[in-house]
Design a protein around this motif. Structure first.
Motif, PDB file in Angstrom:
ATOM      1  N   ILE A 180       9.131   5.793   4.247  1.00 30.23           N
ATOM      2  CA  ILE A 180       8.785   7.065   3.964  1.00 30.23           C
ATOM      3  C   ILE A 180       9.487   7.741   2.793  1.00 30.23           C
ATOM      4  N   ALA A 181       8.978   7.825   1.809  1.00 24.62           N
ATOM      5  CA  ALA A 181       9.985   8.653   0.713  1.00 24.62           C
ATOM      6  C   ALA A 181       9.380  10.051   0.392  1.00 24.62           C
ATOM      7  N   THR A 182      10.456  10.840   0.517  1.00 25.01           N
ATOM      8  CA  THR A 182      10.190  12.313   0.394  1.00 25.01           C
ATOM      9  C   THR A 182      10.750  12.856  -1.099  1.00 25.01           C
ATOM     10  N   LYS A 183      10.211  13.870  -1.502  1.00 28.83           N
ATOM     11  CA  LYS A 183      11.176  14.419  -2.715  1.00 28.83           C
ATOM     12  C   LYS A 183      11.255  15.929  -2.116  1.00 28.83           C
ATOM     13  N   ASN A 184      12.443  16.223  -2.298  1.00 23.02           N
ATOM     14  CA  ASN A 184      12.914  17.697  -2.010  1.00 23.02           C
ATOM     15  C   ASN A 184      12.638  18.447  -3.306  1.00 23.02           C
ATOM     16  N   GLU A 185      12.949  20.087  -2.757  1.00 20.93           N
ATOM     17  CA  GLU A 185      12.771  20.961  -4.003  1.00 20.93           C
ATOM     18  C   GLU A 185      13.584  20.625  -5.298  1.00 20.93           C
ATOM     19  N   SER A 186      14.735  20.067  -5.024  1.00 19.46           N
ATOM     20  CA  SER A 186      15.588  19.987  -6.393  1.00 19.46           C
ATOM     21  C   SER A 186      15.338  18.479  -7.142  1.00 19.46           C
ATOM     22  N   GLN A 237       4.988  15.459  -5.752  1.00  7.97           N
ATOM     23  CA  GLN A 237       5.282  17.061  -5.598  1.00  7.97           C
ATOM     24  C   GLN A 237       6.296  17.246  -4.530  1.00  7.97           C
ATOM     25  N   PRO A 238       7.363  18.009  -4.867  1.00  8.91           N
ATOM     26  CA  PRO A 238       8.239  18.473  -3.935  1.00  8.91           C
ATOM     27  C   PRO A 238       7.501  18.666  -2.616  1.00  8.91           C
ATOM     28  N   GLY A 239       8.110  18.313  -1.590  1.00  7.33           N
ATOM     29  CA  GLY A 239       7.874  18.521  -0.290  1.00  7.33           C
ATOM     30  C   GLY A 239       6.461  17.394   0.230  1.00  7.33           C
ATOM     31  N   ASN A 240       6.018  16.870  -0.785  1.00  8.81           N
ATOM     32  CA  ASN A 240       5.106  15.771  -0.311  1.00  8.81           C
ATOM     33  C   ASN A 240       5.965  14.322   0.031  1.00  8.81           C
ATOM     34  N   ALA A 241       5.168  13.688   0.766  1.00 13.46           N
ATOM     35  CA  ALA A 241       5.718  12.444   1.311  1.00 13.46           C
ATOM     36  C   ALA A 241       4.989  11.070   0.948  1.00 13.46           C
ATOM     37  N   ALA A 242       5.602   9.850   0.590  1.00 16.32           N
ATOM     38  CA  ALA A 242       4.855   8.733   0.078  1.00 16.32           C
ATOM     39  C   ALA A 242       5.063   7.636   1.430  1.00 16.32           C
ATOM     40  N   LEU A 243       4.077   7.029   2.073  1.00 17.37           N
ATOM     41  CA  LEU A 243       4.178   6.088   2.992  1.00 17.37           C
ATOM     42  C   LEU A 243       4.012   4.610   2.375  1.00 17.37           C
ATOM     43  N   PHE A 244       5.409   4.056   2.066  1.00 20.30           N
ATOM     44  CA  PHE A 244       5.114   2.457   1.369  1.00 20.30           C
ATOM     45  C   PHE A 244       5.071   1.515   2.613  1.00 20.30           C
ATOM     46  N   VAL A 267       0.969  -1.078  -0.019  1.00 22.80           N
ATOM     47  CA  VAL A 267      -0.126  -0.025   0.055  1.00 22.80           C
ATOM     48  C   VAL A 267       0.967   1.235  -0.030  1.00 22.80           C
ATOM     49  N   VAL A 268       0.654   2.123  -0.919  1.00 26.78           N
ATOM     50  CA  VAL A 268       1.372   3.320  -1.054  1.00 26.78           C
ATOM     51  C   VAL A 268       0.412   4.480  -0.897  1.00 26.78           C
ATOM     52  N   VAL A 269       0.646   5.266   0.043  1.00 21.10           N
ATOM     53  CA  VAL A 269      -0.230   6.437   0.435  1.00 21.10           C
ATOM     54  C   VAL A 269       0.579   7.702   0.222  1.00 21.10           C
ATOM     55  N   VAL A 270       0.124   8.907  -0.467  1.00 22.54           N
ATOM     56  CA  VAL A 270       0.807  10.196  -0.256  1.00 22.54           C
ATOM     57  C   VAL A 270       0.267  11.137   0.556  1.00 22.54           C
ATOM     58  N   TYR A 271       1.131  11.858   1.355  1.00 19.21           N
ATOM     59  CA  TYR A 271       0.492  12.656   2.453  1.00 19.21           C
ATOM     60  C   TYR A 271       1.384  14.175   2.299  1.00 19.21           C
ATOM     61  N   PRO A 272       0.852  15.251   2.488  1.00 23.67           N
ATOM     62  CA  PRO A 272       1.148  16.549   2.105  1.00 23.67           C
ATOM     63  C   PRO A 272       2.704  16.942   2.762  1.00 23.67           C
ATOM     64  N   THR A 273       2.950  15.933   4.095  1.00 26.19           N
ATOM     65  CA  THR A 273       4.182  16.414   4.604  1.00 26.19           C
ATOM     66  C   THR A 273       4.665  15.148   5.155  1.00 26.19           C
ATOM     67  N   GLU A 274       6.201  15.325   5.349  1.00 24.28           N
ATOM     68  CA  GLU A 274       6.869  13.816   5.974  1.00 24.28           C
ATOM     69  C   GLU A 274       6.336  13.682   7.370  1.00 24.28           C
ATOM     70  N   GLN A 275       5.976  14.759   8.075  1.00 24.89           N
ATOM     71  CA  GLN A 275       5.569  14.537   9.521  1.00 24.89           C
ATOM     72  C   GLN A 275       4.493  13.763   9.539  1.00 24.89           C
ATOM     73  N   LYS A 276       3.256  14.259   8.563  1.00 29.10           N
ATOM     74  CA  LYS A 276       2.094  13.430   8.541  1.00 29.10           C
ATOM     75  C   LYS A 276       2.055  12.006   8.235  1.00 29.10           C
ATOM     76  N   ALA A 277       3.227  11.652   7.327  1.00 25.11           N
ATOM     77  CA  ALA A 277       3.536  10.173   6.822  1.00 25.11           C
ATOM     78  C   ALA A 277       3.958   9.560   8.004  1.00 25.11           C
ATOM     79  N   GLU A 278       5.046  10.394   8.731  1.00 26.12           N
ATOM     80  CA  GLU A 278       5.484   9.505  10.048  1.00 26.12           C
ATOM     81  C   GLU A 278       4.455   9.461  11.035  1.00 26.12           C
ATOM     82  N   GLU A 279       3.911  10.293  11.297  1.00 27.26           N
ATOM     83  CA  GLU A 279       2.403  10.116  12.422  1.00 27.26           C
ATOM     84  C   GLU A 279       1.571   8.780  12.062  1.00 27.26           C
ATOM     85  N   VAL A 280       1.205   8.724  10.818  1.00 28.23           N
ATOM     86  CA  VAL A 280       0.555   7.391  10.313  1.00 28.23           C
ATOM     87  C   VAL A 280       1.340   6.153  10.522  1.00 28.23           C
TER      88      VAL A 280
END
Length: 174
Positions: free
Chosen positions: A38-44, A112-119, A5-18
């Motif tokens: 948790i996978a995150t994508k930075n601005e670059s 999107q940069p700043g979002n986080a995916a919880l695998f 299951v892969v769910v995208v959250y608006p922030t890394e903190q929210k993904a970590e909370e879940v």
């Protein structure tokens, strides 16, 4: 059989909370997690994986201990420890447990940069209780290996409003 299951959250903190919430449910034997990353994508555009287990560090530590023991036999413990740590770190770096890192990085390129995916690799679950606990946590399902009905139930639970204790008390019991 495990489900991914892969769910995208608006922030890394929210993904970590879940993810922490899922670990609490695992302590209650409601879900069995094979891996949770948790996978995150930075601005670059660089994708970073926040994994539970650092196999390189574990390999270096265990290799160092074995190298020290073998080195002690040949009266060269420091050399043995150094060679053991280096070979253990190499072996650990080449080992991949759980979800394939390459797959996670490729799928995370769409974030999107700043979002986080919880695998989450789920080995077993009591679906109704876990979905009830995850109700209203938000997030968008990006990919699953669940069948259509279970995937739809997950989408609905994530999007629903959380049940508060006041609302639960005001509902008539059957």
């Amino acid at each position: 059989m495990s489900d991914l299951v892969v769910v995208v959250y608006p922030t890394e903190q929210k993904a970590e909370e879940v993810r922490q919430r899922l670990f609490e449910l695992q302590k209650e034997y409601l879900i069995k997690i094979g891996d949770a990353v948790i996978a995150t994508k930075n601005e670059s555009g660089h994708v970073k994986l926040n994994q539970l287990v650092n196999s390189t560090a574990i390999g270096a530590a265990s290799g160092g201990i074995w190298g020290l023991l073998i080195g002690a036999i040949f009266l060269m413990p420091l050399v043995g420890a150094a060679i053991g740590a280096a070979s253990g770190a190499l072996g650990g770096a080449l080992t991949d447990y759980g979800i394939n890192d390459k797959f996670m990085k490729e799928l995370s390129e769409t974030l999107q940069p700043g979002n986080a995916a919880l695998f989450v690799l789920v080995d077993g679950v009591t679906s109704d209780k876990v979905l009830e606990d995850l109700r209203g946590t938000g997030g968008t399902v990006l990919k699953t290996s669940l069948d259509h009905s279970k995937e739809q139930a997950l989408r609905e639970a994530l999007a629903a409003h959380p049940i508060t204790t006041e609302a639960a008390a005001s509902q008539p019991s059957a």
